[in-house]
Design a protein around this motif. Structure first.
Motif, PDB file in Angstrom:
ATOM      1  N   SER A 187       0.859  -1.179   0.000  1.00 58.14           N
ATOM      2  CA  SER A 187       0.000   0.000   0.000  1.00 58.14           C
ATOM      3  C   SER A 187       0.893   1.227   0.000  1.00 58.14           C
ATOM      4  O   SER A 187       1.921   1.264   0.687  1.00 58.14           O
ATOM      5  N   GLU A 188       0.529   2.219  -0.790  1.00 60.66           N
ATOM      6  CA  GLU A 188       1.445   3.339  -0.981  1.00 60.66           C
ATOM      7  C   GLU A 188       0.691   4.574  -1.465  1.00 60.66           C
ATOM      8  O   GLU A 188      -0.348   4.477  -2.116  1.00 60.66           O
ATOM      9  N   GLN A 189       1.235   5.739  -1.099  1.00 61.17           N
ATOM     10  CA  GLN A 189       0.749   7.003  -1.646  1.00 61.17           C
ATOM     11  C   GLN A 189       1.785   7.673  -2.536  1.00 61.17           C
ATOM     12  O   GLN A 189       1.450   8.575  -3.301  1.00 61.17           O
ATOM     13  N   VAL A 190       3.058   7.243  -2.432  1.00 59.28           N
ATOM     14  CA  VAL A 190       4.125   7.843  -3.232  1.00 59.28           C
ATOM     15  C   VAL A 190       4.185   7.116  -4.572  1.00 59.28           C
ATOM     16  O   VAL A 190       4.643   5.968  -4.658  1.00 59.28           O
ATOM     17  N   LEU A 191       3.715   7.774  -5.621  1.00 57.82           N
ATOM     18  CA  LEU A 191       3.601   7.123  -6.919  1.00 57.82           C
ATOM     19  C   LEU A 191       4.955   6.750  -7.493  1.00 57.82           C
ATOM     20  O   LEU A 191       5.096   5.701  -8.123  1.00 57.82           O
ATOM     21  N   ASP A 221      -1.618  10.338 -14.584  1.00 56.23           N
ATOM     22  CA  ASP A 221      -2.441  11.481 -14.184  1.00 56.23           C
ATOM     23  C   ASP A 221      -3.750  11.008 -13.552  1.00 56.23           C
ATOM     24  O   ASP A 221      -4.229  11.609 -12.581  1.00 56.23           O
ATOM     25  N   LYS A 222      -4.305   9.929 -14.088  1.00 55.55           N
ATOM     26  CA  LYS A 222      -5.548   9.414 -13.525  1.00 55.55           C
ATOM     27  C   LYS A 222      -5.307   8.901 -12.113  1.00 55.55           C
ATOM     28  O   LYS A 222      -6.106   9.159 -11.198  1.00 55.55           O
ATOM     29  N   VAL A 223      -4.199   8.155 -11.919  1.00 51.84           N
ATOM     30  CA  VAL A 223      -3.887   7.659 -10.577  1.00 51.84           C
ATOM     31  C   VAL A 223      -3.649   8.822  -9.625  1.00 51.84           C
ATOM     32  O   VAL A 223      -4.139   8.815  -8.491  1.00 51.84           O
ATOM     33  N   LEU A 227      -5.139  10.352  -5.684  1.00 48.90           N
ATOM     34  CA  LEU A 227      -4.259  10.542  -4.523  1.00 48.90           C
ATOM     35  C   LEU A 227      -4.326  11.943  -3.941  1.00 48.90           C
ATOM     36  O   LEU A 227      -3.848  12.177  -2.846  1.00 48.90           O
ATOM     37  N   THR A 228      -4.869  12.883  -4.693  1.00 47.00           N
ATOM     38  CA  THR A 228      -4.936  14.266  -4.238  1.00 47.00           C
ATOM     39  C   THR A 228      -6.234  14.511  -3.485  1.00 47.00           C
ATOM     40  O   THR A 228      -7.284  13.925  -3.781  1.00 47.00           O
ATOM     41  N   VAL A 229      -6.149  15.393  -2.499  1.00 45.78           N
ATOM     42  CA  VAL A 229      -7.323  15.712  -1.668  1.00 45.78           C
ATOM     43  C   VAL A 229      -8.178  16.730  -2.383  1.00 45.78           C
ATOM     44  O   VAL A 229      -7.696  17.700  -2.922  1.00 45.78           O
TER      45      VAL A 229
END
Length: 229
Positions: A187-191, A221-223, A227-229
């Motif tokens: 699991s990750e937020q850093v692309l 860009d879709k991913v 991830l952005t608030v």
């Protein structure tokens, strides 16, 4: 190899994971992406048995694990590196690693661990609590790997780690999964880290998988939009 089917997980009355299904092939690396609070950690804790599933199936090489205890899942081939690392700060590096060998039978730290994580060899007599964040993450990964897993599960492994160490960890994990023949669920937020490590991407939003794509065709860009608030 790992088959998750219609998995549902709840915290008390809060339904967090909603009918999730996915699979992981042998030696494949799958990244679960999403914002905070979308269910990534809950999903991984359900896989390893830290949280009970309300319903659904978790099968590893055909064996049903949804009702198995955590130690039974480790014995069958799942290993978990939790968010925040959770090493034993008062134990030495070597002692920390050896806590992961209960089901693999190693009596000493195997050579490949120190070969792939040379800093741990240099610091094997140092207490885990005296390591840097990046070094503690390497230690947590090493401790999971000595159980000889079929699937290594990592929860937010880049949290609080400097970019150069993040690159090193991705490179080492890619080397080890081919050499030791295990799959990865991360699991990750850093692309950027996920791009270095993952073959396939799952995006989780509101407890559901809303997008799935292979790295070769990934719409970054879709991913990022998830991830952005």
């Amino acid at each position: 190899m790992l088959e998750v089917s219609r998995l549902n997980v709840a915290y008390r009355e809060s339904h967090v994971i909603k009918d999730i299904s996915f699979s992981v092939r042998e030696q494949e690396s799958v990244a679960v992406m999403g914002r905070n609070g979308m269910g990534k950690t809950t999903l991984l804790k359900a896989l390893i048995g830290m949280l009970p599933a309300r319903s659904g199936s978790i099968r590893l090489n055909g064996r049903e694990l949804a009702d198995a205890r955590g130690y039974e899942r480790v014995r069958q081939g799942l290993a978990f590196v939790p968010q925040g690392r959770m090493i034993f700060p008062q134990l030495t590096v070597e002692q920390n690693i050896l806590t992961g060998t209960e089901y693999s039978g190693y009596r000493a730290v195997p050579d490949y661990i120190y070969r792939c994580f040379p800093v741990l060899d240099e610091m094997k007599s140092r207490k885990g609590g005296n390591l840097s964040g990046g070094q503690q993450q390497m230690l947590a990964i090493a401790r999971a790997l000595v159980s000889d897993p079929k699937v290594l599960i990592l929860d937010e492994p880049t949290e609080g780690i400097q970019p150069s160490i993040i690159k090193d960890i991705a490179r080492t994990l890619n080397l080890l999964r081919k050499e030791r023949q295990f799959a990865i669920v991360v699991s990750e937020q850093v692309l950027s880290f996920a791009l270095d490590l993952a073959d396939r991407f799952l995006v989780i939003d509101g407890g559901r998988i809303v997008h799935e794509e292979a790295r070769a065709t990934l719409d970054q860009d879709k991913v990022r939009s998830f991830l952005t608030v």
